[in-house]
Design a protein around this motif. Structure first.
Motif, short mmCIF file in Angstrom:
data_model
loop_
_atom_site.label_atom_id
_atom_site.label_comp_id
_atom_site.label_asym_id
_atom_site.label_seq_id
_atom_site.Cartn_x
_atom_site.Cartn_y
_atom_site.Cartn_z
N LEU A 1 46.26 49.41 -27.26
CA LEU A 1 45.26 48.51 -27.44
C LEU A 1 45.20 48.30 -28.98
O LEU A 1 45.26 47.15 -29.34
N PHE A 2 45.00 49.64 -29.92
CA PHE A 2 44.94 49.29 -31.15
C PHE A 2 46.30 48.57 -31.68
O PHE A 2 46.26 47.79 -32.73
N GLN A 3 47.52 48.91 -31.32
CA GLN A 3 48.54 48.09 -31.59
C GLN A 3 48.66 46.59 -31.50
O GLN A 3 48.83 45.77 -32.57
N ARG A 4 48.13 46.23 -30.33
CA ARG A 4 48.17 44.85 -29.94
C ARG A 4 47.12 44.32 -30.86
O ARG A 4 47.33 43.08 -31.24
N LEU A 5 45.88 44.67 -31.20
CA LEU A 5 45.03 44.33 -31.85
C LEU A 5 45.35 44.17 -33.36
O LEU A 5 45.15 43.05 -34.09
N SER A 6 46.17 44.93 -33.81
CA SER A 6 46.74 45.18 -35.04
C SER A 6 47.78 43.97 -35.43
O SER A 6 47.76 43.35 -36.43
N VAL A 7 48.67 43.84 -34.34
CA VAL A 7 49.57 42.73 -34.38
C VAL A 7 48.91 41.22 -34.40
O VAL A 7 49.25 40.46 -35.17
N ALA A 8 47.93 41.21 -33.61
CA ALA A 8 46.98 40.08 -33.72
C ALA A 8 46.34 39.70 -34.89
O ALA A 8 46.34 38.62 -35.51
N LEU A 9 45.80 40.80 -35.68
CA LEU A 9 45.34 40.38 -36.98
C LEU A 9 46.45 40.14 -38.09
O LEU A 9 46.20 39.13 -38.81
N GLN A 10 47.57 40.75 -37.98
CA GLN A 10 48.80 40.53 -38.78
C GLN A 10 49.13 38.83 -38.50
O GLN A 10 49.37 38.30 -39.48
N SER B 1 46.85 32.46 -42.01
CA SER B 1 46.04 32.08 -43.11
C SER B 1 46.87 31.95 -44.41
O SER B 1 46.61 31.03 -45.18
N ILE B 2 47.61 32.58 -44.61
CA ILE B 2 48.65 32.53 -45.97
C ILE B 2 49.39 31.18 -45.72
O ILE B 2 49.40 30.37 -46.71
N VAL B 3 50.19 30.96 -44.54
CA VAL B 3 50.89 29.73 -44.34
C VAL B 3 49.95 28.50 -44.47
O VAL B 3 50.38 27.57 -45.08
#
Length: 160
Positions: free
Chosen positions: A134-143, A149-151
């Protein structure tokens, strides 16, 4: 990230049976505010859980006095503001502010809730790694959100 949390049904079991999530919680009759999601059945103590997601910019000028002293302070501040915004929900629901920073720090309430959600999913699937997933999926979504945002700040046409 809100879509990742809102749009997925979970078969995790709590004391009241399977947990189902509702995408985009209904407006509550006593409030014009609309949180990001809610469980359809009680989560704890006969009350449904309702959440609202926010991502704070760790490097925003308004947060620098906090974030330069303590990691995660922008997420805690954002969670505090969300809790105040939805304080009337606490009478009938368990409100969880799912606040994190663009650098990946989560507020304490969100971490506790996500671990409990992962544990409930583990109880159904038998895989003790569900909280980690769950935390990995959320981290990927955040990235992905950070990358978007950068693009979005880059020029669309080449400059000479």
């Amino acid at each position: 990230m809100a879509i990742l949390l809102e749009g997925q049904d979970s078969g995790a079991e709590g004391t009241s049976g399977p947990v189902c999530f509702h995408q985009g919680a209904e407006r509550h009759y006593y409030s014009l505010k609309r949180p990001d999601g809610a469980t359809l059945i009680p989560w704890k103590r006969g009350r449904s859980v309702t959440w609202d997601v926010t991502v704070a910019d760790t490097f925003a000028t308004s947060y620098l006095p906090l974030t330069s002293l303590e990691a995660g302070s922008a997420a805690e501040r954002a969670a505090s503001l969300k809790s105040k915004k939805y304080e009337e929900l606490a009478r009938n629901h368990i409100f969880i502010p799912l606040a994190c920073e663009v650098t990946g720090n989560w507020c304490a309430e969100a971490v506790e809730f996500l671990h409990e959600l992962g544990d409930r999913i583990s109880a159904v699937t038998g895989d003790k790694r569900e909280s980690t997933f769950l935390f990995q999926r959320l981290s990927v979504a955040l990235q992905k959100g950070n990358a978007a945002s950068i693009v979005g700040t880059m020029p669309t046409e080449p400059t000479d």
